[in-house]
Write a protein that holds these residues in place. Structure first.
Motif, PDB file in Angstrom:
ATOM      1  N   GLY A  32      41.643  36.359  43.511  1.00 41.86           N
ATOM      2  CA  GLY A  32      42.404  36.381  42.258  1.00 41.86           C
ATOM      3  C   GLY A  32      41.930  35.408  41.200  1.00 41.86           C
ATOM      4  N   GLY A  33      40.686  34.960  41.315  1.00 43.61           N
ATOM      5  CA  GLY A  33      40.138  34.151  40.220  1.00 43.61           C
ATOM      6  C   GLY A  33      39.821  32.727  40.620  1.00 43.61           C
ATOM      7  N   PHE A  34      39.174  32.048  39.697  1.00 47.94           N
ATOM      8  CA  PHE A  34      38.668  30.701  39.905  1.00 47.94           C
ATOM      9  C   PHE A  34      39.817  29.716  40.172  1.00 47.94           C
ATOM     10  CE2 PHE A  34      34.652  28.407  38.223  1.00 47.94           C
ATOM     11  CZ  PHE A  34      34.673  27.558  39.310  1.00 47.94           C
ATOM     12  N   GLN A  35      40.904  29.896  39.429  1.00 43.26           N
ATOM     13  CA  GLN A  35      42.008  28.950  39.535  1.00 43.26           C
ATOM     14  C   GLN A  35      42.655  29.021  40.924  1.00 43.26           C
ATOM     15  OE1 GLN A  35      42.332  26.634  37.596  1.00 43.26           O
ATOM     16  NE2 GLN A  35      44.412  26.151  37.014  1.00 43.26           N
ATOM     17  N   VAL A  36      42.783  30.241  41.471  1.00 37.94           N
ATOM     18  CA  VAL A  36      43.374  30.390  42.816  1.00 37.94           C
ATOM     19  C   VAL A  36      42.411  29.801  43.852  1.00 37.94           C
ATOM     20  CG1 VAL A  36      44.367  32.027  44.453  1.00 37.94           C
ATOM     21  CG2 VAL A  36      44.436  32.528  42.032  1.00 37.94           C
ATOM     22  N   LYS A  38      32.629  40.456  36.448  1.00 39.10           N
ATOM     23  CA  LYS A  38      33.459  40.736  37.622  1.00 39.10           C
ATOM     24  C   LYS A  38      34.856  41.256  37.316  1.00 39.10           C
ATOM     25  CE  LYS A  38      33.981  35.766  37.839  1.00 39.10           C
ATOM     26  NZ  LYS A  38      33.091  35.544  36.689  1.00 39.10           N
ATOM     27  N   TYR A  39      35.418  40.887  36.179  1.00 39.26           N
ATOM     28  CA  TYR A  39      36.753  41.368  35.844  1.00 39.26           C
ATOM     29  C   TYR A  39      36.726  42.396  34.714  1.00 39.26           C
ATOM     30  CZ  TYR A  39      38.470  37.764  38.917  1.00 39.26           C
ATOM     31  OH  TYR A  39      38.724  36.994  40.018  1.00 39.26           O
ATOM     32  N   LEU A  85      46.122  22.213  38.317  1.00 41.37           N
ATOM     33  CA  LEU A  85      46.495  23.317  39.191  1.00 41.37           C
ATOM     34  C   LEU A  85      47.874  23.844  38.835  1.00 41.37           C
ATOM     35  CD1 LEU A  85      45.119  22.016  42.581  1.00 41.37           C
ATOM     36  CD2 LEU A  85      44.168  23.754  41.113  1.00 41.37           C
ATOM     37  N   PHE A 101      42.102  22.946  47.269  1.00 43.45           N
ATOM     38  CA  PHE A 101      42.909  21.734  47.196  1.00 43.45           C
ATOM     39  C   PHE A 101      43.900  21.674  48.366  1.00 43.45           C
ATOM     40  CE2 PHE A 101      46.707  19.456  45.628  1.00 43.45           C
ATOM     41  CZ  PHE A 101      46.134  18.225  45.399  1.00 43.45           C
ATOM     42  N   ARG A 152      40.330  27.369  43.392  1.00 42.53           N
ATOM     43  CA  ARG A 152      40.430  25.921  43.280  1.00 42.53           C
ATOM     44  C   ARG A 152      41.703  25.420  43.984  1.00 42.53           C
ATOM     45  NH1 ARG A 152      41.167  23.900  37.202  1.00 42.53           N
ATOM     46  NH2 ARG A 152      39.789  22.136  37.115  1.00 42.53           N
ATOM     47  N   TRP A 153      42.769  26.149  43.804  1.00 41.57           N
ATOM     48  CA  TRP A 153      44.057  25.793  44.393  1.00 41.57           C
ATOM     49  C   TRP A 153      43.948  25.842  45.925  1.00 41.57           C
ATOM     50  CZ3 TRP A 153      47.734  28.413  47.342  1.00 41.57           C
ATOM     51  CH2 TRP A 153      49.015  27.863  47.349  1.00 41.57           C
ATOM     52  N   LEU A 192      48.865  30.964  36.289  1.00 40.32           N
ATOM     53  CA  LEU A 192      47.887  30.150  37.010  1.00 40.32           C
ATOM     54  C   LEU A 192      47.345  29.002  36.161  1.00 40.32           C
ATOM     55  CD1 LEU A 192      45.777  32.798  38.951  1.00 40.32           C
ATOM     56  CD2 LEU A 192      47.481  31.248  39.837  1.00 40.32           C
ATOM     57  N   MET A 193      47.580  29.060  34.866  1.00 37.66           N
ATOM     58  CA  MET A 193      47.021  28.037  33.972  1.00 37.66           C
ATOM     59  C   MET A 193      48.082  27.031  33.518  1.00 37.66           C
ATOM     60  SD  MET A 193      43.907  28.865  33.825  1.00 37.66           S
ATOM     61  CE  MET A 193      42.932  30.298  34.296  1.00 37.66           C
ATOM     62  N   VAL A 223      37.155  26.738  34.483  1.00 40.16           N
ATOM     63  CA  VAL A 223      37.485  27.989  35.187  1.00 40.16           C
ATOM     64  C   VAL A 223      37.639  29.165  34.228  1.00 40.16           C
ATOM     65  CG1 VAL A 223      38.599  26.848  37.137  1.00 40.16           C
ATOM     66  CG2 VAL A 223      39.964  27.444  35.163  1.00 40.16           C
ATOM     67  N   GLU A 235      41.426  34.329  31.278  1.00 41.56           N
ATOM     68  CA  GLU A 235      41.281  34.543  32.726  1.00 41.56           C
ATOM     69  C   GLU A 235      42.453  35.317  33.322  1.00 41.56           C
ATOM     70  OE1 GLU A 235      38.601  33.700  34.863  1.00 41.56           O
ATOM     71  OE2 GLU A 235      37.798  33.672  32.840  1.00 41.56           O
ATOM     72  N   PRO A 236      42.180  36.136  34.347  1.00 41.21           N
ATOM     73  CA  PRO A 236      43.287  36.802  35.038  1.00 41.21           C
ATOM     74  C   PRO A 236      44.246  35.755  35.598  1.00 41.21           C
ATOM     75  CG  PRO A 236      41.176  37.612  35.828  1.00 41.21           C
ATOM     76  CD  PRO A 236      40.880  36.464  34.933  1.00 41.21           C
ATOM     77  N   TRP A 280      35.917  36.697  44.564  1.00 37.16           N
ATOM     78  CA  TRP A 280      36.656  36.389  43.322  1.00 37.16           C
ATOM     79  C   TRP A 280      37.786  37.375  43.135  1.00 37.16           C
ATOM     80  CZ3 TRP A 280      35.513  32.836  39.298  1.00 37.16           C
ATOM     81  CH2 TRP A 280      34.413  32.028  39.544  1.00 37.16           C
TER      82      TRP A 280
END
Lengths: 218, 372
Positions: free
Chosen positions: A167-171, B211-212, B300, A177, A173-174, B292-293, B257, B286-287, A163
């Motif tokens: 760099g996190g959940f969103q990265v 974790k963060y 995405l 994809f 997921r990306w 990223l959001m 996420v 989130e970081p 993680w």
């Protein structure tokens, strides 16, 4: 008057063999075929359910908990099939899927063939350089995607360093994809070339045996 | 005094009932009055911020924030809350720094602006010199008992550090690598998260962090897992537009996420929260937020290209698939025209033209008994 000749079985076999152009050799052992079709089926389910989880199609009213379950179960199946293939390769000491520098040297010639600048493909081992590159990249990317899949499955309970690294959940997921898009772009190429380049190779993935054309008939 | 277990229970109970401070402050005020707990000396430094976290903190209702400042904490330095100004105010900060080392809690609000030595963010005037936020936070942080970063800007850089980040902004942890920084993220951070973390620090020390670097008691679970609309997701019933009452996953909800307890704690004194008013979660804890959001209505993030152009990830995916289809179609057409497909099929599938001849080499005679 036509006489009915009753031939013995070995002779019939020999005749059938002689009736075939070139020679018939075993190309794909049973475990490779089991891996291929099992992995292909599982991966297709994983990709389709993954796309559905990514962006639910408006025309499909699927139960999402079941879609997620299918995604996870077939993900495990595909990992299992891959494990079978790795074990088989280790037992048979089969390095036909590992690209070597010698193979890659033929890559420009292969591309020239695909772009109609050559009339025949360059010589190759079991697989040509393009196949080797694609298969090996699938192997690496599938392992990466599975690893990231496990990381997201555990939701930060385990593999915390992944993680942080990614760099996190969103990265995460990306990345999954983008890997999916790579698979979706290369699988049709694989199917197209296997249907049009050497159909006997495709037959070998079912029966195990492949027809090698005689050298003067290439 | 409250046990830690009771405190953690009150954190959840207060979230559900919406009266966290009402539950927590009487036993705490009693403990402070009885001398069991020392009043928390707190200094807050604001760097690259919109002061949104102070406003959020001020939204504590029962008891009011002023009650907490008076009875439970020793709120010593805070631009938004203090009445003194100039040297008189700064003197308090200096005194805290010099006389209370390893006692005070440093709260940082706002991102750390690093460009040109941090000179785009001055936070004090000391001996005729301007002091940068970067310098003051490092100086105070190294002597603080705990360093708490509140809001997304202080924790991970936030909107200030968004692409292309001209000020080279970052979170507090990156400029204080020697210390463990407790991150209370959010844009803004919920008042319960800020005050709950401070109270935990006062009563039991550092809370368990995830974790963060965020306290697990507030950021231990994804929004998606606790969402009241989860049943819609599980059944595959999705809103197609913002404003509808079904699961907002298809319109870009970042709940899956995002780690925070918004679904049970809610905002504005437990009145509502984004999904409650039919807008998707934007993942502000989130970081990587907001880059990223965003866009907030798709899953995405967009991919930045040189020159400042951003392209939607789904569009890139569709583009790649489209190119593959065109390439294969083109190749099929050319192969048919050049006769390659026909040649390959003939070469690899047709049987030999000359059938082998059979020679009779032995005759088998069959004998049967005659019927008599």
């Amino acid at each position: 008057m036509k006489h009915h000749v009753k031939l013995r079985k070995p002779l019939v076999k020999q005749l059938k063999k002689g009736n075939v152009k070139g020679t018939i050799v075993q190309s794909q052992p049973i475990w490779v075929r089991i891996f291929h079709w099992g992995f292909a089926t599982s991966l297709i389910v994983v990709i389709l359910t993954g796309l559905q989880l990514h962006k639910p199609a408006s025309f499909l009213a699927l139960n999402f908990s079941k879609v997620l379950t299918a995604h996870l179960v077939f993900g495990w199946f595909s990992m299992g099939f891959l494990a079978i293939r790795i074990a088989d390769a280790l037992i048979r000491r089969d390095d036909s899927l590992i690209p070597k520098i010698q193979d890659l040297k033929h890559f420009p010639q292969l591309m020239a063939y695909y772009f109609f600048l050559r009339s025949s493909p360059p010589p190759a081992r079991k697989y040509n350089s393009g196949q080797l590159l694609i298969y090996f990249s699938w192997f690496l990317l599938f392992l990466l995607a599975s690893f990231l899949g496990l990381t997201s499955y555990w939701q930060g309970e385990h593999l915390i360093w992944v993680w942080r690294l990614i760099g996190g959940f969103q990265v995460l997921r990306w990345t999954k994809f983008i890997i999916t898009i790579y698979f979706l772009a290369t699988i049709p190429v694989h199917i197209y070339l296997s249907l049009t380049e050497d159909i006997s190779r495709l037959q070998a993935m079912v029966t195990g045996y492949e027809r090698k054309p005689s050298p003067n008939n290439r | 005094m409250l046990s830690r277990r009771d405190f953690l229970k009150l954190v959840v109970k207060g979230a559900v009932l919406g009266n966290f401070y009402q539950l927590i402050s009487p036993p705490l005020a009693e403990a402070v009055a009885a001398g069991e707990v020392k009043k928390l000396p707190v200094v807050m430094i604001e760097t690259g911020t919109c002061t949104g976290d102070s406003i959020s903190l001020d939204n504590i209702w029962t008891p009011t924030f002023s009650d907490i400042l008076t009875n439970i904490t020793d709120w010593r330095y805070d631009w938004t809350m203090m009445q003194a100004q100039g040297d008189a105010a700064y003197q308090v900060l200096q005194e805290t720094y010099e006389k209370m080392p390893n006692e005070y809690i440093l709260i940082v609000q706002g991102s750390m602006i690093q460009r040109d030595g941090g000179h785009y963010n001055h936070v004090a005037y000391e001996n005729g010199k301007l002091v940068t936020g970067l310098e003051l936070v490092r100086r105070l942080g190294l002597k603080a008992k705990y360093v708490v970063a509140i809001g997304h800007c202080a924790t991970y850089g936030g909107p200030v550090a968004g692409y292309p980040n001209p000020t080279q902004s970052t979170g507090v942890q990156n400029i204080l690598p020697e210390r463990r920084v407790i991150n209370v993220s959010g844009c803004p951070a919920h008042p319960d998260w800020i005050m709950g973390t401070l109270l935990h620090l006062a009563l039991y020390g550092e809370p368990e962090l995830e974790k963060y670097g965020r306290p697990k008691l507030f950021y231990g679970e994804t929004i998606h897992n606790r969402c009241p609309r989860r049943r819609y997701y599980d059944q595959g019933i999705f809103a197609t537009e913002i404003g509808q009452k079904e699961c907002l996953f298809r319109v870009g909800c970042k709940g899956p996420v995002t780690y925070a307890d918004c679904p049970i704690r809610r905002w504005n004194d437990h009145i509502n929260w984004p999904i409650g008013c039919n807008t998707p979660c934007i993942g502000c804890t989130e970081p990587g937020y907001p880059d990223l959001m965003s866009p907030f209505t798709v899953h995405l993030p967009d991919i930045p290209f040189p020159g400042g152009t951003k392209v939607n990830t789904d569009a890139i995916g569709l583009g790649v698939l489209g190119l593959t289809s065109i390439a294969i179609t083109g190749h099929v057409a050319t192969s048919l025209y050049k006769g390659r497909i026909q040649k390959n099929l003939l070469r690899t599938s047709v049987k030999a033209q000359h059938r082998p001849a059979v020679k009779k080499v032995k005759t088998f005679h069959q004998y049967r008994l005659k019927k008599t």
